[in-house]
Write a protein that holds these residues in place. Structure first.
Motif, PDB file in Angstrom:
ATOM      1  N   SER A 203       0.830  -1.201   0.000  1.00 13.99           N
ATOM      2  CA  SER A 203       0.000   0.000   0.000  1.00 13.99           C
ATOM      3  C   SER A 203       0.870   1.259   0.000  1.00 13.99           C
ATOM      4  O   SER A 203       1.867   1.336   0.700  1.00 13.99           O
ATOM      5  CB  SER A 203      -0.870  -0.032   1.255  1.00 13.99           C
ATOM      6  OG  SER A 203      -1.724   1.056   1.246  1.00 13.99           O
TER       7      SER A 203
ATOM      8  N   THR B 140      -1.422   3.200  -7.974  1.00 13.35           N
ATOM      9  CA  THR B 140      -2.589   3.923  -8.486  1.00 13.35           C
ATOM     10  C   THR B 140      -2.168   5.221  -9.160  1.00 13.35           C
ATOM     11  O   THR B 140      -2.689   5.576 -10.231  1.00 13.35           O
ATOM     12  CB  THR B 140      -3.583   4.198  -7.332  1.00 13.35           C
ATOM     13  OG1 THR B 140      -3.997   2.932  -6.824  1.00 13.35           O
ATOM     14  CG2 THR B 140      -4.790   4.966  -7.805  1.00 13.35           C
ATOM     15  N   THR B 141      -1.208   5.906  -8.560  1.00 17.22           N
ATOM     16  CA  THR B 141      -0.699   7.131  -9.180  1.00 17.22           C
ATOM     17  C   THR B 141      -0.191   6.825 -10.588  1.00 17.22           C
ATOM     18  O   THR B 141      -0.504   7.535 -11.545  1.00 17.22           O
ATOM     19  CB  THR B 141       0.438   7.729  -8.310  1.00 17.22           C
ATOM     20  OG1 THR B 141      -0.085   8.000  -7.015  1.00 17.22           O
ATOM     21  CG2 THR B 141       0.997   8.993  -8.922  1.00 17.22           C
TER      22      THR B 141
HETATM   23  N1  ATP Z   1      -3.351  13.820  -3.603  1.00 14.62           N
HETATM   24  C1  ATP Z   1      -2.295  13.399  -2.917  1.00 14.62           C
HETATM   25  N2  ATP Z   1      -1.562  14.261  -2.200  1.00 14.62           N
HETATM   26  C2  ATP Z   1      -0.469  13.850  -1.517  1.00 14.62           C
HETATM   27  N3  ATP Z   1      -0.026  12.582  -1.510  1.00 14.62           N
HETATM   28  C3  ATP Z   1      -0.724  11.682  -2.197  1.00 14.62           C
HETATM   29  C4  ATP Z   1      -1.893  12.031  -2.937  1.00 14.62           C
HETATM   30  N4  ATP Z   1      -2.368  10.904  -3.531  1.00 14.62           N
HETATM   31  C5  ATP Z   1      -1.544   9.913  -3.168  1.00 14.62           C
HETATM   32  N5  ATP Z   1      -0.559  10.369  -2.374  1.00 14.62           N
HETATM   33  C6  ATP Z   1       0.565   9.605  -1.778  1.00 14.62           C
HETATM   34  O1  ATP Z   1       1.343   9.060  -2.838  1.00 14.62           O
HETATM   35  C7  ATP Z   1       1.833   7.770  -2.484  1.00 14.62           C
HETATM   36  C8  ATP Z   1       1.384   6.764  -3.554  1.00 14.62           C
HETATM   37  O2  ATP Z   1      -0.037   6.625  -3.542  1.00 14.62           O
HETATM   38  P1  ATP Z   1      -0.814   5.624  -4.488  1.00 14.62           P
HETATM   39  O3  ATP Z   1      -2.259   5.829  -4.257  1.00 14.62           O
HETATM   40  O4  ATP Z   1      -0.305   5.766  -5.854  1.00 14.62           O
HETATM   41  O5  ATP Z   1      -0.339   4.229  -3.884  1.00 14.62           O
HETATM   42  P2  ATP Z   1      -0.861   2.743  -4.155  1.00 14.62           P
HETATM   43  O6  ATP Z   1       0.336   1.938  -4.374  1.00 14.62           O
HETATM   44  O7  ATP Z   1      -1.885   2.759  -5.204  1.00 14.62           O
HETATM   45  O8  ATP Z   1      -1.501   2.397  -2.757  1.00 14.62           O
HETATM   46  P3  ATP Z   1      -2.789   1.481  -2.386  1.00 14.62           P
HETATM   47  O9  ATP Z   1      -2.431   0.077  -2.723  1.00 14.62           O
HETATM   48  O10 ATP Z   1      -2.924   1.699  -0.900  1.00 14.62           O
HETATM   49  O11 ATP Z   1      -3.946   2.030  -3.156  1.00 14.62           O
HETATM   50  C9  ATP Z   1       1.274   7.471  -1.104  1.00 14.62           C
HETATM   51  O12 ATP Z   1       2.255   7.793  -0.164  1.00 14.62           O
HETATM   52  C10 ATP Z   1       0.098   8.417  -0.978  1.00 14.62           C
HETATM   53  O13 ATP Z   1      -0.130   8.772   0.367  1.00 14.62           O
END
Ligand code: ATP
Length: 387
Positions: free
Chosen positions: A37, A42-43
């Motif tokens: 996580s 997702t980003t």
């Molecule tokens: N709008 C935002 N502003 C600041 N930080 C953000 C924002 N969106 C995401 N993040 C941060 O960017 C990082 C990557 O987030 P992301 O959602 O891409 O992770 P992920 O691998 O998809 O996680 P998960 O499996 O929990 O969905 C995380 O530390 C998250 O807290």
């Protein structure tokens, strides 16, 4: 088809979600992004349909830098499936599925005909489920509608964020299987986010294993499981990666041994004499076309009277596998039938038998060690002591 070039994303609060991402997803390829996580999966995905803009680098879709493409136009080419499916509660399943074609200005009849076709493709009878509302569906059925809706306008690219995350493990496996079957027919270019390594290796042609904000390894499931790039990847894929690799390695003809063979129309006694000379205790029985009929014990054949034919004594084969089936299935059949080998067929044609020794060799082949410049003896296998 999708190409990331040194892509980075820093959020306004200073959080660096991803940095220096460079990888490519081929046309018709299904790539899974897997990692813990918050690692940036997702980003990464949302930058492809411009729901999030990168702060450095560029992303190309079909050779075109998407920064210069109108986001709305871009999204028409990109289907999007998310975990909370996001169906419109007051619209029927059919109308939900037809959403994108309707937005694209298709005539109503055409959009609905397309929606029916898609519901059918994801395993929902349009006559039964089309008129229902989302609340009248199970979680798994809602996920299927989400996939159907994303595919309705036939986009070449599909982004899927934990698409099977909100359902129980049994339904999940079923949806994965259906999705793979569908993907082999429609061959979309797919980026699929999951935090589940089992799902990643099961679905992906290739997997991107994320550490914090970057990709630690990008390779086929067999290679990621067989030759993890570093300790982080090894621990992420788990101590039982050897077992997982059984699921992603297919039986190939070169993995097979050729056992003694008897023909259906042969005299049993004569077959026994010949087979004894070959040193076997049993033989596979084939018909005149080389198709598998069953097996025969040599002692039994030797005891048979002069007039007996192999056909009179042959036993039906309890189980066999198609070539291309995963090694895990072969292993499972061997255990279930307490057998030291399993027959492998191409259609009805007998190709050979897989034995435990050959299965082990096939696992080694699957890591493709030589091609990667890794000496075979350096390929690390999980030993019983390590597990
Ligand atoms: N709008 C935002 N502003 C600041 N930080 C953000 C924002 N969106 C995401 N993040 C941060 O960017 C990082 C990557 O987030 P992301 O959602 O891409 O992770 P992920 O691998 O998809 O996680 P998960 O499996 O929990 O969905 C995380 O530390 C998250 O807290």
């Amino acid at each position: 088809m999708i190409r990331f070039e040194e892509v980075g994303k820093r959020y306004p609060d200073g959080t660096v979600a991803v940095a220096g991402l460079s990888f490519e997803v081929g046309e018709g390829e299904l790539v899974t992004l897997v990692g813990p996580s918050g690692c940036g999966k997702t980003t990464t995905m949302m930058m492809v349909n411009r729901l999030i803009e990168p702060t450095s680098g560029r992303i190309l879709v079909d050779g075109e830098d998407i920064a210069s493409v109108d986001p709305v136009r871009l999204r028409r080419r990109i289907g999007y499936v998310i975990q909370q499916v996001g169906l419109f509660p007051h619209r029927t399943v059919l109308d939900n599925t037809a959403t994108v074609p309707a937005l694209l200005g298709w005539k109503k009849a055409r959009a609905r005909a397309r929606a029916r076709e898609l519901l059918d493709l994801v395993g929902l009878d349009p006559e039964v489920y089309g008129p229902r509302y989302p609340a009248q569906l199970s979680g798994g059925q809602r996920q299927r509608v989400g996939v159907a809706r994303a595919l309705a306008a036939d986009p070449p690219v599909l982004l899927m964020d934990e698409p099977f995350g909100a359902v129980d493990p049994v339904v999940r496996e079923q949806l994965q299987e259906e999705f793979l079957r569908m993907q082999s027919a429609v061959r979309k270019t797919v980026l699929l986010v999951t935090h589940d390594i089992e799902e990643a290796v099961r679905l992906g042609d290739r997997i991107a294993v994320y550490g914090e904000g970057r990709i630690e390894q990008y390779d086929t499931p067999g290679a990621v499981l067989g030759t993890p790039a570093n300790d982080y990847v090894a621990s992420f894929v788990g101590a039982d990666r050897g077992l997982k690799r059984l699921s992603v390695t297919a039986i190939e003809p070169s993995d097979l041994e050729q056992p003694p063979v008897a023909r259906l129309d042969e005299s049993a006694a004569r077959a026994a004499d010949r087979l004894r000379e070959e040193g076997g205790r049993w033989a596979v029985v084939l018909d005149s076309d080389g198709d598998l009929h069953g097996w025969i014990g040599i002692d039994e054949a030797a005891r048979a009277g002069e007039g007996s034919r192999v056909a009179d004594l042959a036993h039906r084969m309890g189980a066999w596998l198609p070539v291309g089936a995963p090694l895990k299935q072969a292993f499972s059949v061997m255990l279930q039938h307490d057998a030291g080998w399993v027959a492998v067929l191409d259609g009805a044609r007998f190709l050979g038998v897989l034995t435990p020794v050959k299965l082990h060799e096939a696992l080694r082949r699957s890591v493709d060690a030589e091609a990667r410049g890794v000496a075979r003896e350096d390929v690390r296998f999980d030993s019983v002591a390590e597990a």
